[in-house]
Design an enzyme around this catalytic site. Structure first.
Site, mmCIF file in Angstrom:
data_model
loop_
_atom_site.group_PDB
_atom_site.id
_atom_site.type_symbol
_atom_site.label_atom_id
_atom_site.label_comp_id
_atom_site.label_asym_id
_atom_site.label_seq_id
_atom_site.Cartn_x
_atom_site.Cartn_y
_atom_site.Cartn_z
ATOM 1 C CG LEU A 20 -1.680 1.248 1.558
ATOM 2 C CD1 LEU A 20 -2.727 1.506 0.482
ATOM 3 C CD2 LEU A 20 -2.347 1.131 2.913
ATOM 4 C CE LYS A 83 -11.691 -2.163 15.527
ATOM 5 N NZ LYS A 83 -11.140 -3.476 15.270
ATOM 6 N NE ARG A 118 -8.799 -8.131 -1.263
ATOM 7 C CZ ARG A 118 -9.273 -9.284 -1.711
ATOM 8 N NH1 ARG A 118 -9.671 -10.223 -0.871
ATOM 9 N NH2 ARG A 118 -9.342 -9.511 -3.001
ATOM 10 C CB ILE A 119 -11.053 -0.881 4.579
ATOM 11 C CG1 ILE A 119 -12.123 -0.835 3.483
ATOM 12 C CG2 ILE A 119 -9.943 0.120 4.299
ATOM 13 C CD1 ILE A 119 -12.879 0.458 3.429
ATOM 14 N N GLY A 120 -11.316 -3.368 6.704
ATOM 15 C CA GLY A 120 -12.244 -4.153 7.505
ATOM 16 C C GLY A 120 -12.138 -5.656 7.324
ATOM 17 C CB CYS A 121 -11.172 -7.692 4.589
ATOM 18 S SG CYS A 121 -12.638 -7.026 3.819
ATOM 19 N N GLY A 122 -9.137 -7.595 7.357
ATOM 20 C CA GLY A 122 -8.016 -8.295 7.997
ATOM 21 C C GLY A 122 -8.460 -8.768 9.364
ATOM 22 C CG LEU A 123 -5.897 -7.865 12.569
ATOM 23 C CD1 LEU A 123 -5.110 -6.801 13.334
ATOM 24 C CD2 LEU A 123 -5.522 -9.256 13.066
ATOM 25 C CG ASP A 124 -11.665 -4.585 12.020
ATOM 26 O OD1 ASP A 124 -11.469 -4.882 13.216
ATOM 27 O OD2 ASP A 124 -11.476 -3.447 11.563
ATOM 28 C CG LEU A 151 0.888 -7.091 1.858
ATOM 29 C CD1 LEU A 151 1.280 -7.202 3.315
ATOM 30 C CD2 LEU A 151 2.005 -6.436 1.057
#
Length: 151
Positions: A20, A83, A118-124, A151
């Site tokens: 990124l 959140k 990929r917003i919100g899609c990793g740890l979230d 990545l």
């Protein structure tokens, strides 16, 4: 607008493999955080190292569904507050509201290029299929290009 009119927006969503932070320095950046601005895991750690501003973000007092913004030499860094606490999980609704808030800022400040993970899609744990639809629904009527890096 009449059907077949020429008032065509040029919104564009592109997905790319890569880092990124290797995107052009003219691109504004976005990622998700919690209202408590902990940024202790995932890509948030890199944003904190690269752009600092934790106290500046906290002072903005943004609630879930809003967006905190840092201006780094005319390049905006967007912190989508999705959140309350870092240990919470966002909802698609809080993400959508944060994206709307970011879109308003982008339009007001002539931002044309956004880069984000990929917003919100990793740890979230949100699903990219849903998130990408929300991105398109939110930005389809703009001329903003969004490049999503993974990545």
């Amino acid at each position: 607008m009449a059907e077949g009119g020429t008032n065509k927006m040029s919104f564009h969503l592109e997905e790319k493999k890569g880092d990124l932070f290797s995107c052009p320095s003219t691109f504004s950046l976005a990622h998700c955080i919690s209202e408590d601005v902990r940024m202790g895991k995932g890509i948030a750690v890199l944003f904190k190292k690269k752009f600092g501003g934790v106290e500046e973000i906290k002072k903005q007092g943004v609630k879930p569904g809003g967006v905190a913004v840092l201006d780094r030499s005319g390049r905006y860094i967007y912190y989508l507050v999705t959140k309350v606490k870092y240990s919470d999980k966002p909802t698609y609704d809080s993400l959508r509201a944060s994206l709307e808030a970011m879109k308003d800022h982008c339009l007001k400040h002539q931002v044309r290029h956004l880069a984000m993970p990929r917003i919100g899609c990793g740890l979230d744990l949100l699903k990219w299929e849903e998130v990408s639809l929300i991105l398109v629904e939110t930005f389809h009527d703009t001329d903003i290009s969004i490049t999503v890096y993974s990545l």
